[in-house]
Design a protein around this motif. Structure first.
Motif, PDB file in Angstrom:
ATOM      1  N   SER A   1       0.864  -1.175   0.000  1.00 32.72           N
ATOM      2  CA  SER A   1       0.000   0.000   0.000  1.00 32.72           C
ATOM      3  C   SER A   1       0.902   1.227   0.000  1.00 32.72           C
ATOM      4  N   THR A   2       0.322   2.389  -0.267  1.00 27.42           N
ATOM      5  CA  THR A   2       1.118   3.609  -0.366  1.00 27.42           C
ATOM      6  C   THR A   2       0.312   4.811   0.084  1.00 27.42           C
ATOM      7  N   LYS A   3       0.993   5.832   0.567  1.00 33.92           N
ATOM      8  CA  LYS A   3       0.314   7.068   0.973  1.00 33.92           C
ATOM      9  C   LYS A   3       0.253   8.087  -0.163  1.00 33.92           C
ATOM     10  N   LYS A   4       1.199   7.992  -1.090  1.00 33.34           N
ATOM     11  CA  LYS A   4       1.212   8.829  -2.294  1.00 33.34           C
ATOM     12  C   LYS A   4       1.300   7.907  -3.505  1.00 33.34           C
ATOM     13  N   LEU A   5       0.798   8.381  -4.627  1.00 31.89           N
ATOM     14  CA  LEU A   5       0.850   7.550  -5.827  1.00 31.89           C
ATOM     15  C   LEU A   5       2.285   7.107  -6.089  1.00 31.89           C
ATOM     16  N   ALA A   6       2.477   5.823  -6.252  1.00 37.86           N
ATOM     17  CA  ALA A   6       3.786   5.251  -6.559  1.00 37.86           C
ATOM     18  C   ALA A   6       3.803   4.839  -8.023  1.00 37.86           C
ATOM     19  N   LYS A   7       4.671   5.480  -8.790  1.00 36.98           N
ATOM     20  CA  LYS A   7       4.681   5.273 -10.250  1.00 36.98           C
ATOM     21  C   LYS A   7       5.697   4.190 -10.625  1.00 36.98           C
ATOM     22  N   ASN A   8       5.196   3.198 -11.345  1.00 39.31           N
ATOM     23  CA  ASN A   8       6.042   2.128 -11.898  1.00 39.31           C
ATOM     24  C   ASN A   8       6.901   1.444 -10.839  1.00 39.31           C
ATOM     25  N   LEU A   9       6.227   0.967  -9.812  1.00 36.92           N
ATOM     26  CA  LEU A   9       6.918   0.196  -8.784  1.00 36.92           C
ATOM     27  C   LEU A   9       7.444  -1.093  -9.412  1.00 36.92           C
ATOM     28  N   ALA A  10       8.749  -1.333  -9.238  1.00 39.05           N
ATOM     29  CA  ALA A  10       9.378  -2.493  -9.877  1.00 39.05           C
ATOM     30  C   ALA A  10      10.155  -3.300  -8.863  1.00 39.05           C
ATOM     31  N   PHE A  11       9.997  -4.611  -8.934  1.00 37.14           N
ATOM     32  CA  PHE A  11      10.731  -5.543  -8.072  1.00 37.14           C
ATOM     33  C   PHE A  11      11.846  -6.224  -8.867  1.00 37.14           C
ATOM     34  N   PHE A  12      12.991  -6.360  -8.245  1.00 34.57           N
ATOM     35  CA  PHE A  12      14.088  -7.145  -8.802  1.00 34.57           C
ATOM     36  C   PHE A  12      14.652  -8.020  -7.690  1.00 34.57           C
ATOM     37  N   THR A  13      15.149  -9.181  -8.054  1.00 33.55           N
ATOM     38  CA  THR A  13      15.820 -10.048  -7.075  1.00 33.55           C
ATOM     39  C   THR A  13      17.313 -10.054  -7.379  1.00 33.55           C
TER      40      THR A  13
END
Length: 857
Positions: free
Chosen positions: A799-811
């Protein structure tokens, strides 16, 4: 007397049994192989099937050509002749047959083959198989087999020197007057392309078999559809036979193990002949593409018997379906669409190249990965591009099983061909061999003559590079190959599938015109124009388009050192094969990536952030194109971006990198290719919401649109009940743009649109009112928790308090698959993402990037 009678009876029975035909016997030669540089004394271990580069790597004689500039250090290999040898044992049982053949599945390319020191074959085409009768040369016990490979480059250069003009061949990584691939029927991309290395290899790249038989054998089986309906599928089983003498044989046809037809005392003539057997499948289950229905495959087996004794069995799998390429004149031009089982289907997919430059490293595992990536991203077609190889049956088996159609190019790409009767005859054999080999696969949708040869002749001005006489000669060769040899092979051996001479082109064999035929839309990228060009004068069927990006850092580190981490470092420049001197001197794909980033994003100073944003740019550009294409149906009926995969680790147009790691693009098209997609755009001061629906029936649905600010506050919302129309993309909602702009700051609001059927989400999309570089993004203040579901699965809650643009996960260490990635988080909502992989502790190796703050979290 009685004793003598039994002796005579026993002798008669022995004679009678010997006169009966023995079963056909086939073995794959799995003996140990050795190789050497021609003339060297020492022989080294080799792997067959394989190639010389991988054998040299295995013996630690060359460095990894994929690392830094090692490609240049192994260039000597292509100018060298190589020898391979093995020995194999022939049993007494095998030696007793009247016919013994050696079958070479594939030799790359100029190969002299010696059996027991006798020359049995001069091969000159990588793309065809060779069957050589060897009964007189093979012996019981140990036999020797040796293959001498001549350098394809050296042979090609000798042929080149005999031609008084340059035969154009774009993309070969050599000076224009030294491009020899056009003279050799070998995978063109081995000579280099604008996304791949130059590694011109050789070797035994497909299995070698020994086949023993008496009197006759079945050589091929074609299951030709006659009439298809929901009540009955009628087929003709056409068996090709090779016989020593005339004989009478019995045949049976079985479908999924059940006998459906038989034919007795069939006269088989000496030499080559055909036997046709009609059979039916009652109330067949139709074969549909991914997303539209099942992909039922029927196993059809033909048995050849001498009386009741089984001699040979051949089986193929078929999918019962009708498929046609429809080209009908309309008020604008001529349609270009595929009808499957009588239904027009919008083709969603990508272009495919082999997943490794070394073709024998394209294993079943690789094939499964690529096809699974296509299926998961909701594709229904892959274009098997014409600059590589005619793929193995295992690849098409997977397409058949998963409902993915194949646009099949013949192996001609961006080049002309020499005026040589032997060369043309070689092409004829190649075409017939591969059409016959692949024709039973239900996934084959189209045979296409070449990639961009017609465009090159006219639009790249190749026709003006020659004298009038030489141009006439080269054009006559073009017509001979693409208007005679190739279509003749298709009409003769696979008549139920359409032939298309060149991609792209317009109807009537004219240069592509966007109102008919297919198009390669490279105005974006090579033309350096904005993404909006994709929506201008949209073509009928877009079979190529795309943008480049860098692969993720984990992939980059496999071919570069820490000192190389800059977008125009010497290593990155060497890796980048897309050169665009018409834009500026020294301008290349790396600079074009930066150019497009700067159009829509703030250009990061940090290389890792640059890599991440390059993927966002690529994804958004292709997403825009897909929406333009799908929003224009039924006028436009196909969208195949370039390209789904890579043949080595590099920056390119791919959506999945060499190691199978999804870029942002693949996640974006996974959503953009869903059966139902809301498409949001501006038109004359209005915000329009179209809905593309590939479904085969209308259905009631709900359209929900909500305007949020970046704090998650709802500024505007609307919900309407709609009748979601099948196989179309009409406008369902129009709102004046000013109505939105009056609600807040356009740089701080987003419109979300969701289509639902009851509680089920059918499709979703987001729309921003300004370029991403103008968005006022604050620190998102993310909250996340990770729960381990099993040893190989995690669930991430966000979840987020402000819009999060293009959240990306990497391992950082292990590889795995995220159910979604590179997505936007709207405040006030909870997002659950799954991860499947072998990570022991996902929390410890999870890295997160976000456009709000491109520094690593």
């Amino acid at each position: 007397m009685k004793h003598r009678f039994y002796l005579l009876l026993f002798a008669f029975l022995i004679l009678f049994s010997c006169s009966r035909i023995q079963p056909v016997k086939t073995e794959v030669l799995t003996s140990e192989w050795k190789f050497r540089k021609a003339g060297d004394a020492a022989w080294l271990p080799a792997t067959v099937p394989g190639c010389v580069h991988t054998d040299l790597l295995d013996n630690k004689l060359i460095p990894d050509p994929f690392f830094r500039m090692n490609e240049l250090k192994v260039k000597w290999v292509e100018n060298t002749d190589w020898e391979y040898k093995t020995s194999f044992n022939v049993s007494a049982e095998t030696a007793a047959f009247t016919n013994i053949d050696l079958e070479f599945g594939g030799l790359d390319t100029y190969a002299d083959v010696y059996l027991n020191d006798s020359l049995i074959l001069n091969a000159d085409n990588m793309f065809i198989s060779w069957t050589i009768p060897v009964k007189k040369l093979v012996k019981q016990g140990e036999n020797s087999l040796r293959v001498y490979f001549h350098s394809a480059v050296n042979v090609g250069m000798e042929k080149l020197k005999k031609v008084p003009y340059v035969i154009m061949a774009a993309n070969e990584l050599a000076p224009e007057n030294a491009r020899s691939n056009v003279f050799t029927r070998k995978a063109p991309f081995h000579y280099g392309w604008d996304w791949g290395p130059r590694l011109v290899t050789c070797g035994v790249w497909k299995p070698i078999k020994i086949q023993a038989w008496n009197v006759n054998k079945m050589d091929d089986l074609y299951l030709k559809p006659v009439q298809i309906s929901e009540e009955k599928a009628s087929y003709k089983a056409i068996v090709e036979l090779v016989s020593d003498k005339e004989a009478k044989m019995n045949f049976e046809v079985l479908v999924d193990g059940t006998k459906v037809e038989s034919k007795s005392d069939v006269g088989v003539s000496k030499g080559q002949s055909e036997v046709s057997i009609n059979f039916n499948i009652a109330k067949p289950e139709l074969w549909w593409t991914n997303g539209l229905g099942g992909h039922k495959l029927y196993t059809v087996e033909v048995r050849m018997m001498d009386g009741s004794k089984l001699i040979q069995t051949v089986s193929k799998r078929i999918g019962v379906r009708t498929l046609e390429l429809v080209q009908e004149k309309d008020s604008i031009g001529t349609s270009f669409k595929f009808k499957l089982n009588g239904v027009p289907v919008f083709m969603k997919g990508s272009n495919y190249i082999p997943s490794d430059i070394f073709t024998t490293r394209n294993t079943l595992t690789n094939y499964k990965r690529v096809v699974n990536d296509a299926v998961t991203a909701n594709m229904n077609m892959l274009r098997v591009w014409g600059g590589a190889i005619y793929e193995n049956d295992e690849f098409y088996d997977l397409l058949d099983e998963n409902g993915i159609l194949a646009w099949n190019d013949f192996m001609f790409a961006c080049n002309l061909q020499p005026d040589d009767s032997l060369h043309l005859n070689n092409i004829r054999k190649e075409a017939e061999s591969n059409v016959k080999r692949l024709r039973n696969h239900p996934s084959i949708a189209l045979w296409c003559g070449n990639n961009e040869n017609l465009r090159a002749w006219y639009n790249w001005s190749w026709n003006k590079k020659y004298s009038e006489k030489d141009a006439a000669t080269l054009w006559r060769v073009y017509e001979k190959i693409f208007y005679q040899i190739l279509p003749d092979a298709v009409s003769k051996f696979h008549p139920e599938v359409s032939y298309w001479p060149s991609s792209p082109q317009a109807a009537g064999n004219k240069v592509s015109d966007r109102i008919s035929g297919d198009e390669h839309d490279w105005s974006v990228w090579f033309g350096d124009v904005p993404f909006s060009a994709y929506a201008e004068n949209v073509p009928r069927f877009v079979s190529e388009y795309g943008l480049q990006s860098f692969p993720e850092m984990k992939t980059i580190r496999t071919f570069a050192n820490d000192s190389d981490m800059a977008y125009r470092s010497p290593i990155m420049e060497h890796r980048q094969r897309s050169q665009m001197p018409w834009i500026a001197k020294g301008f290349n794909g790396n600079e074009m990536i930066k150019t497009y980033i700067a159009r829509y994003y703030k250009v990061p100073d940090n290389f890792e952030d640059f890599v991440y944003v390059s993927q966002l740019m690529q994804a958004e550009g292709v997403k825009f194109a897909v929406e333009a294409h799908r929003g224009n149906m039924p006028y436009t009926m196909g969208s195949l971006y370039w390209q789904i995969n890579d043949c080595w680790p590099t920056m390119s147009w791919s959506s999945v990198d060499y190691f199978g790691r999804w870029k942002a693009l693949h996640y974006k098209v996974k959503n953009a290719y869903r059966e139902v997609l809301p498409i949001i755009g501006r038109e004359k001061g209005q915000v329009q919401i179209k809905i593309a629906n590939d479904g085969l029936s209308d259905q009631p649905a709900t359209l929900e649109s909500v305007l949020y600010d970046f704090d998650g506050n709802i500024l505007w919302q609307k919900q309407i009940e709609i009748n979601l129309l099948k196989n179309s993309s009409p406008v369902y909602l129009t709102v004046p743009e000013n109505e939105f702009l009056a609600k807040g700051n356009p740089s701080q609001m987003v419109l979300e649109t969701i289509v639902k059927a009851g509680d089920k989400e059918l499709g979703q999309n987001l729309y921003y009112f300004t370029d991403f570089k103008n968005l006022k993004l604050e620190q998102p203040e993310l909250s996340k928790s990770i729960a381990k579901i099993s040893d190989t699965e995690y669930e991430i809650t966000l979840s987020t308090k402000k819009l999060a643009k293009n959240l990306a996960f990497f391992t950082s260490k292990t590889d795995g698959f995220f159910s979604d990635n590179f997505f936007d988080l709207i405040p006030g909502k909870t997002y659950k993402i799954s991860f499947k992989g072998d990570s022991e502790n996902l929390e410890s190796e999870l890295k997160i990037w976000c456009l709000n703050d491109t520094n690593h979290k």
